[in-house]
Write an enzyme that holds these catalytic residues in place. Structure first.
Site, PDB file in Angstrom:
ATOM      1  CE1 TYR A  17      -3.286  -2.872   0.491  1.00 12.06           C
ATOM      2  CE2 TYR A  17      -2.015  -3.423   2.447  1.00 12.06           C
ATOM      3  CZ  TYR A  17      -2.970  -3.753   1.509  1.00 12.06           C
ATOM      4  OH  TYR A  17      -3.604  -4.951   1.581  1.00 12.06           O
ATOM      5  CG  ASP A  19       4.249   1.499  -4.542  1.00 13.23           C
ATOM      6  OD1 ASP A  19       5.425   1.865  -4.637  1.00 13.23           O
ATOM      7  OD2 ASP A  19       3.907   0.327  -4.292  1.00 13.23           O
ATOM      8  CD  GLN A 275      -3.106   7.544   3.286  1.00 11.67           C
ATOM      9  OE1 GLN A 275      -3.686   8.479   2.741  1.00 11.67           O
ATOM     10  NE2 GLN A 275      -1.969   7.043   2.824  1.00 11.67           N
ATOM     11  CD  GLU A 293       8.649   6.339   0.480  1.00 13.25           C
ATOM     12  OE1 GLU A 293       9.321   5.465  -0.090  1.00 13.25           O
ATOM     13  OE2 GLU A 293       8.388   7.431  -0.034  1.00 13.25           O
TER      14      GLU A 293
HETATM   15  O1  TRH Z   1       2.373  -1.214   2.566  1.00 11.04           O
HETATM   16  P1  TRH Z   1       3.793  -0.878   2.624  1.00 11.04           P
HETATM   17  O2  TRH Z   1       4.701  -1.969   2.902  1.00 11.04           O
HETATM   18  O3  TRH Z   1       4.129  -0.211   1.294  1.00 11.04           O
HETATM   19  C1  TRH Z   1       5.274  -0.162   0.538  1.00 11.04           C
HETATM   20  C2  TRH Z   1       5.217  -1.029  -0.635  1.00 11.04           C
HETATM   21  O4  TRH Z   1       5.642  -2.306  -0.259  1.00 11.04           O
HETATM   22  C3  TRH Z   1       6.033  -0.473  -1.728  1.00 11.04           C
HETATM   23  O5  TRH Z   1       6.156  -1.343  -2.801  1.00 11.04           O
HETATM   24  C4  TRH Z   1       7.354  -0.032  -1.230  1.00 11.04           C
HETATM   25  O6  TRH Z   1       7.962   0.598  -2.260  1.00 11.04           O
HETATM   26  C5  TRH Z   1       7.158   0.934  -0.124  1.00 11.04           C
HETATM   27  O7  TRH Z   1       6.424   0.313   0.927  1.00 11.04           O
HETATM   28  C6  TRH Z   1       8.438   1.481   0.423  1.00 11.04           C
HETATM   29  O8  TRH Z   1       4.058   0.258   3.766  1.00 11.04           O
HETATM   30  P2  TRH Z   1       3.735   1.802   3.827  1.00 11.04           P
HETATM   31  O9  TRH Z   1       4.657   2.568   2.935  1.00 11.04           O
HETATM   32  O10 TRH Z   1       3.764   2.157   5.229  1.00 11.04           O
HETATM   33  O11 TRH Z   1       2.283   1.956   3.294  1.00 11.04           O
HETATM   34  C7  TRH Z   1       1.151   1.522   4.004  1.00 11.04           C
HETATM   35  C8  TRH Z   1      -0.005   2.459   3.769  1.00 11.04           C
HETATM   36  O12 TRH Z   1      -1.189   1.902   4.321  1.00 11.04           O
HETATM   37  C9  TRH Z   1       0.200   3.809   4.434  1.00 11.04           C
HETATM   38  O13 TRH Z   1      -0.289   4.834   3.597  1.00 11.04           O
HETATM   39  C10 TRH Z   1      -0.654   3.712   5.684  1.00 11.04           C
HETATM   40  C11 TRH Z   1      -1.776   2.853   5.193  1.00 11.04           C
HETATM   41  N1  TRH Z   1      -2.526   2.135   6.230  1.00 11.04           N
HETATM   42  C12 TRH Z   1      -3.879   2.376   6.321  1.00 11.04           C
HETATM   43  O14 TRH Z   1      -4.436   3.172   5.546  1.00 11.04           O
HETATM   44  N2  TRH Z   1      -4.583   1.709   7.259  1.00 11.04           N
HETATM   45  C13 TRH Z   1      -4.015   0.847   8.128  1.00 11.04           C
HETATM   46  O15 TRH Z   1      -4.719   0.259   8.984  1.00 11.04           O
HETATM   47  C14 TRH Z   1      -2.608   0.618   8.031  1.00 11.04           C
HETATM   48  C15 TRH Z   1      -1.954  -0.336   8.981  1.00 11.04           C
HETATM   49  C16 TRH Z   1      -1.901   1.282   7.066  1.00 11.04           C
END
Ligand code: TRH
Length: 397
Positions: A17, A19, A275, A293
């Site tokens: 999520y 990206d 989010q 990220e």
């Molecule tokens: O999901 P991530 O691991 O995302 C990524 C991707 O793997 C991507 O390919 C990679 O390039 C990047 O990381 C570095 O972790 P991240 O970045 O924290 O994204 C999660 C998103 O989900 C963030 O916008 C928060 C959201 N989220 C919610 O909306 N609700 C929730 O309950 C949780 C736990 C997260």
């Protein structure tokens, strides 16, 4: 003189999520804080729907929270949707998020605009890294091989001369309002279905757990069970919840509402929130495990001790990035607290080190202080959305 008021933002979801999480946050901020028009092109609306339930995963074109969202399947569809739009043609800025290639029809239109002396500003928005080379590469240019176009590389970062990180202008005020409001806490616990757990264990440490599948989790769960202070672990549905369910001998039960208690540990699986509802969880917990990220950045704005599970890459490249962040974050700590943080983060990310929860918790009061000074230094960089706007305006002056 041209001004910048509109954006085409292209997002390919590699996995998970992050990206779309970053692009969605940026798009909303450009609309809500700068009054700009944003068209967000996304190749995976299912992932988008997970962080924003208002998104219709079937729709080619829709508007949510003031952002125009377009489904990005192939070049032909991009060309058709552009032609069908109420404002046909491109916007003032074209961004390939996380260095994704923008579609050919868009390049062609950009080249046409360039021949009229009005090429859109073209950017690669890169991944976030604390490494030193980022400041040297931020804002670098690269001419297109065939077309009369120039692309700029825009790097988020934690240092001067980088693009900074995303932060909404109202975020600090929202956090403070939440922190001062028992009713807002109550509403959060209710939304998550954990009111009873939280109220029956007022002395427990509340931990949010967002992580990839992690070999260190088994050891952590054992330490939580034996912890002198009770631990409530709130884990959103997903990889970490599945792993905990397996550790509890309850594989397949990792759904919202699942609960396990072992020793001094209570675990509750909570819904994966939209989010904008994720921040309050970080604000309300004592320690946050985050990943990737975007959640990593949100934990920094939550002003609580946090543990980062960095996105794993081949050849352990991610460990270099992990250490680059630690090298910026830990010098302000005492040697003992820096060691507690570094070894915990290393062990959590599979580097050789010991995972010592009690040592980490003992450092928590000073880590909270560090979180505040870190916030102050990050805010001096300006926020990424405003930095992007200023950068693009400079390109068209
Ligand atoms: O999901 P991530 O691991 O995302 C990524 C991707 O793997 C991507 O390919 C990679 O390039 C990047 O990381 C570095 O972790 P991240 O970045 O924290 O994204 C999660 C998103 O989900 C963030 O916008 C928060 C959201 N989220 C919610 O909306 N609700 C929730 O309950 C949780 C736990 C997260």
């Amino acid at each position: 003189m041209r001004t910048i008021t509109s954006w085409d933002l292209f997002c390919r979801v590699v996995d998970n999520y992050g990206d779309i999480g970053v692009c969605w946050r940026l798009a909303r901020q450009l609309v809500q804080e700068h009054g700009h028009t944003v068209r967000l092109w996304v190749d995976d609306l299912r992932s988008f729907e997970k962080i924003c339930p208002a998104v219709d995963a079937q729709a080619d074109a829709q508007r949510v929270s003031g952002v125009d969202i377009r489904q990005w399947t192939d070049d032909a569809q991009v060309a058709n949707l552009l032609a069908a739009d109420a404002h046909p043609g491109l916007h003032d800025v074209v961004i390939g998020a996380f260095a994704c290639a923008v579609p050919e029809p868009v390049l062609t239109l950009m080249a046409e605009r360039a021949s009229e002396g009005a090429a859109p500003v073209w950017l690669n928005l890169e991944y976030l890294s604390a490494e030193n080379w980022v400041a040297e590469h931020h804002a670098m240019q690269s001419p297109h091989l065939r077309l009369p176009l120039v692309k700029h590389f825009f790097f988020p970062g934690f240092a001067r001369n980088t693009g900074g990180v995303l932060r909404e202008s109202h975020l600090g005020a929202q956090r403070k309002t939440f922190e001062a409001s028992p009713a807002a806490h109550q509403a959060l616990w209710h939304r998550l279905g954990v009111d009873d757990l939280v109220h029956h264990n007022p002395d427990a440490l509340r931990v949010s757990l967002f992580a990839y599948a992690n070999p260190a989790l088994a050891a952590l769960v054992s330490q939580w069970e034996a912890s002198p202070q009770p631990v409530i672990c709130l884990v959103p549905e997903g990889l970490a919840a599945q792993q905990i369910a397996e550790l509890m001998g309850d594989a397949g039960a990792a759904k919202t509402g699942a609960r396990w208690t072992r020793g001094n540990l209570s675990v509750a699986v909570v819904p994966f929130a939209p989010q904008e509802h994720y921040d309050p969880l970080l604000w309300a917990c004592d320690i946050n495990f985050v990943r990737g990220e975007d959640s990593f950045v949100r934990a920094q704005w939550a002003l609580k001790p946090f543990v980062w599970h960095i996105y794993p890459q081949s050849d352990d490249v991610h460990l270099v990035k992990l250490d680059a962040f630690l090298a910026r974050y830990t010098p302000a700590l005492t040697d003992a607290d820096a060691k507690a943080l570094i070894s915990f983060w290393h062990a959590w990310n599979g580097a050789p080190a010991s995972l010592d929860w009690n040592e980490f918790v003992a450092a928590a009061p000073r880590l909270r202080v560090r979180a505040v000074t870190w916030e102050q230094s990050l805010m001096q960089l300006g926020d990424l959305a405003a930095n992007l706007v200023a950068f693009c305006e400079k390109q068209v002056k």
